[in-house]
Design a protein around this motif. Sequence first.
Motif, PDB file in Angstrom:
ATOM      1  N   PRO A 294     -43.079 -55.042 -84.272  1.00  0.00           N
ATOM      2  CA  PRO A 294     -42.384 -53.827 -83.847  1.00  0.00           C
ATOM      3  C   PRO A 294     -42.701 -53.380 -82.433  1.00  0.00           C
ATOM      4  O   PRO A 294     -41.957 -52.575 -81.853  1.00  0.00           O
ATOM      5  CB  PRO A 294     -42.851 -52.787 -84.867  1.00  0.00           C
ATOM      6  CG  PRO A 294     -44.165 -53.296 -85.361  1.00  0.00           C
ATOM      7  CD  PRO A 294     -44.042 -54.787 -85.355  1.00  0.00           C
ATOM      8  N   ALA A 295     -43.783 -53.877 -81.856  1.00  0.00           N
ATOM      9  CA  ALA A 295     -44.161 -53.468 -80.494  1.00  0.00           C
ATOM     10  C   ALA A 295     -44.958 -54.585 -79.842  1.00  0.00           C
ATOM     11  O   ALA A 295     -45.534 -55.438 -80.515  1.00  0.00           O
ATOM     12  CB  ALA A 295     -44.980 -52.183 -80.531  1.00  0.00           C
ATOM     13  N   GLY A 296     -44.982 -54.557 -78.497  1.00  0.00           N
ATOM     14  CA  GLY A 296     -45.780 -55.519 -77.755  1.00  0.00           C
ATOM     15  C   GLY A 296     -45.141 -56.889 -77.697  1.00  0.00           C
ATOM     16  O   GLY A 296     -44.019 -57.099 -78.161  1.00  0.00           O
ATOM     17  N   ALA A 297     -45.873 -57.832 -77.113  1.00  0.00           N
ATOM     18  CA  ALA A 297     -45.382 -59.195 -76.954  1.00  0.00           C
ATOM     19  C   ALA A 297     -45.665 -60.018 -78.203  1.00  0.00           C
ATOM     20  O   ALA A 297     -46.582 -59.728 -78.964  1.00  0.00           O
ATOM     21  CB  ALA A 297     -46.033 -59.846 -75.739  1.00  0.00           C
ATOM     22  N   ALA A 298     -44.843 -61.038 -78.395  1.00  0.00           N
ATOM     23  CA  ALA A 298     -45.056 -62.002 -79.478  1.00  0.00           C
ATOM     24  C   ALA A 298     -45.345 -63.342 -78.807  1.00  0.00           C
ATOM     25  O   ALA A 298     -44.446 -64.131 -78.554  1.00  0.00           O
ATOM     26  CB  ALA A 298     -43.819 -62.075 -80.359  1.00  0.00           C
ATOM     27  N   ALA A 299     -46.613 -63.571 -78.473  1.00  0.00           N
ATOM     28  CA  ALA A 299     -47.006 -64.756 -77.707  1.00  0.00           C
ATOM     29  C   ALA A 299     -46.462 -66.023 -78.364  1.00  0.00           C
ATOM     30  O   ALA A 299     -46.470 -66.134 -79.585  1.00  0.00           O
ATOM     31  CB  ALA A 299     -48.526 -64.816 -77.613  1.00  0.00           C
ATOM     32  N   PRO A 300     -45.959 -66.951 -77.550  1.00  0.00           N
ATOM     33  CA  PRO A 300     -46.004 -67.034 -76.091  1.00  0.00           C
ATOM     34  C   PRO A 300     -44.867 -66.298 -75.371  1.00  0.00           C
ATOM     35  O   PRO A 300     -44.744 -66.437 -74.152  1.00  0.00           O
ATOM     36  CB  PRO A 300     -45.902 -68.531 -75.835  1.00  0.00           C
ATOM     37  CG  PRO A 300     -44.990 -69.001 -76.921  1.00  0.00           C
ATOM     38  CD  PRO A 300     -45.379 -68.185 -78.124  1.00  0.00           C
ATOM     39  N   LEU A 301     -44.055 -65.550 -76.082  1.00  0.00           N
ATOM     40  CA  LEU A 301     -42.999 -64.787 -75.428  1.00  0.00           C
ATOM     41  C   LEU A 301     -43.614 -63.633 -74.633  1.00  0.00           C
ATOM     42  O   LEU A 301     -44.599 -63.027 -75.072  1.00  0.00           O
ATOM     43  CB  LEU A 301     -42.017 -64.229 -76.450  1.00  0.00           C
ATOM     44  CG  LEU A 301     -40.965 -65.180 -77.035  1.00  0.00           C
ATOM     45  CD1 LEU A 301     -41.612 -66.262 -77.897  1.00  0.00           C
ATOM     46  CD2 LEU A 301     -39.970 -64.388 -77.875  1.00  0.00           C
ATOM     47  N   SER A 302     -43.036 -63.325 -73.481  1.00  0.00           N
ATOM     48  CA  SER A 302     -43.485 -62.174 -72.711  1.00  0.00           C
ATOM     49  C   SER A 302     -43.045 -60.896 -73.404  1.00  0.00           C
ATOM     50  O   SER A 302     -42.175 -60.897 -74.291  1.00  0.00           O
ATOM     51  CB  SER A 302     -42.887 -62.214 -71.300  1.00  0.00           C
ATOM     52  OG  SER A 302     -41.479 -61.964 -71.364  1.00  0.00           O
ATOM     53  N   GLU A 303     -43.632 -59.781 -72.990  1.00  0.00           N
ATOM     54  CA  GLU A 303     -43.225 -58.500 -73.563  1.00  0.00           C
ATOM     55  C   GLU A 303     -41.764 -58.200 -73.247  1.00  0.00           C
ATOM     56  O   GLU A 303     -41.031 -57.661 -74.087  1.00  0.00           O
ATOM     57  CB  GLU A 303     -44.123 -57.377 -73.040  1.00  0.00           C
ATOM     58  CG  GLU A 303     -43.880 -56.048 -73.739  1.00  0.00           C
ATOM     59  CD  GLU A 303     -45.034 -55.070 -73.592  1.00  0.00           C
ATOM     60  OE1 GLU A 303     -44.894 -53.945 -74.062  1.00  0.00           O
ATOM     61  OE2 GLU A 303     -46.063 -55.447 -73.008  1.00  0.00           O
ATOM     62  N   HIS A 304     -41.313 -58.565 -72.054  1.00  0.00           N
ATOM     63  CA  HIS A 304     -39.918 -58.355 -71.672  1.00  0.00           C
ATOM     64  C   HIS A 304     -38.976 -59.138 -72.587  1.00  0.00           C
ATOM     65  O   HIS A 304     -37.985 -58.596 -73.100  1.00  0.00           O
ATOM     66  CB  HIS A 304     -39.710 -58.776 -70.213  1.00  0.00           C
ATOM     67  CG  HIS A 304     -38.291 -58.696 -69.766  1.00  0.00           C
ATOM     68  ND1 HIS A 304     -37.409 -59.760 -69.895  1.00  0.00           N
ATOM     69  CD2 HIS A 304     -37.573 -57.683 -69.200  1.00  0.00           C
ATOM     70  CE1 HIS A 304     -36.219 -59.403 -69.434  1.00  0.00           C
ATOM     71  NE2 HIS A 304     -36.288 -58.154 -68.996  1.00  0.00           N
ATOM     72  N   ASP A 305     -39.281 -60.423 -72.813  1.00  0.00           N
ATOM     73  CA  ASP A 305     -38.423 -61.251 -73.652  1.00  0.00           C
ATOM     74  C   ASP A 305     -38.504 -60.828 -75.115  1.00  0.00           C
ATOM     75  O   ASP A 305     -37.498 -60.860 -75.832  1.00  0.00           O
ATOM     76  CB  ASP A 305     -38.805 -62.725 -73.512  1.00  0.00           C
ATOM     77  CG  ASP A 305     -38.446 -63.299 -72.142  1.00  0.00           C
ATOM     78  OD1 ASP A 305     -37.485 -62.804 -71.528  1.00  0.00           O
ATOM     79  OD2 ASP A 305     -39.141 -64.230 -71.691  1.00  0.00           O
ATOM     80  N   THR A 306     -39.680 -60.421 -75.554  1.00  0.00           N
ATOM     81  CA  THR A 306     -39.815 -59.929 -76.924  1.00  0.00           C
ATOM     82  C   THR A 306     -38.983 -58.668 -77.127  1.00  0.00           C
ATOM     83  O   THR A 306     -38.320 -58.501 -78.156  1.00  0.00           O
ATOM     84  CB  THR A 306     -41.288 -59.641 -77.265  1.00  0.00           C
ATOM     85  OG1 THR A 306     -42.086 -60.802 -76.984  1.00  0.00           O
ATOM     86  CG2 THR A 306     -41.457 -59.284 -78.733  1.00  0.00           C
TER      87      THR A 306
END
Length: 253
Positions: free
Chosen positions: A163-175
Amino acid sequence: MTRYVALGSSMAAGPGIQPRVAGSPRAAGRSARNYPHLVAAALGLDLVDVTYSGATTAHVLTDPQRGAAPQIEALDGSEALVTVTIGGNDVGYVPMLFAAGLPRPVRAIPVLGTRIRRLVNPAERYVALEDVGAALVEVGRAVRQRSPGATVLFVDYLTLLPPAGAAAPLSEHDTSLGRHLAAELERRTAEAAEATGCGLVRAGEASREYHAWSADPWTTRFGWPVPRRPAPLHPNEAGMRAVADLVAAAVGG
């Protein structure tokens, strides 16, 4: 009537969840343990599963896919139940997430890099979102027309992202972009169901706590495909069981 036809993309087909449906096209990624098969077993229905990985609304309505007829042609009017999970490929939802997870230098590769940059471009995703609502409405109308006596259920997508923050390896922007696409798909699927007199199974809402980065995921994280294992950024076996329970409850209710 006991005929059940399942329409949709890989989120319904279940690529990589073993075993594969015997005799089905390998490209379809159709699992014998996907939610349509589990629903059919639970409710004693005769399943016709035409779900196909990579399918768009056009593949449901009008366009052949790798030699397979448009999915709607499987409907003959005798259906008791039709489920529909579609729309994500229209807006490039999972392709966008997969592209975003690739190493950044890949975006500089000719041709491939151009495709990746387009997938992760918010402006292009927003344009695609503008069209998917009307396409989902057309799917609902066409299914209702073909199967007037059936219970027709749109089944939206399981939640993939936290629901918040990045989902590595995706950036926070892409997430964040991925979350926006998911939310808009949910909203527009719900609107299409209401506009066409179809039911709605809210798999996304039910799976908020079970996203791919949670301790008890119903979907898989970003990664490279591994043979005979659930595809990356797709439902796992637990997710398919959960969706099947939701569908069965909707039919029974």
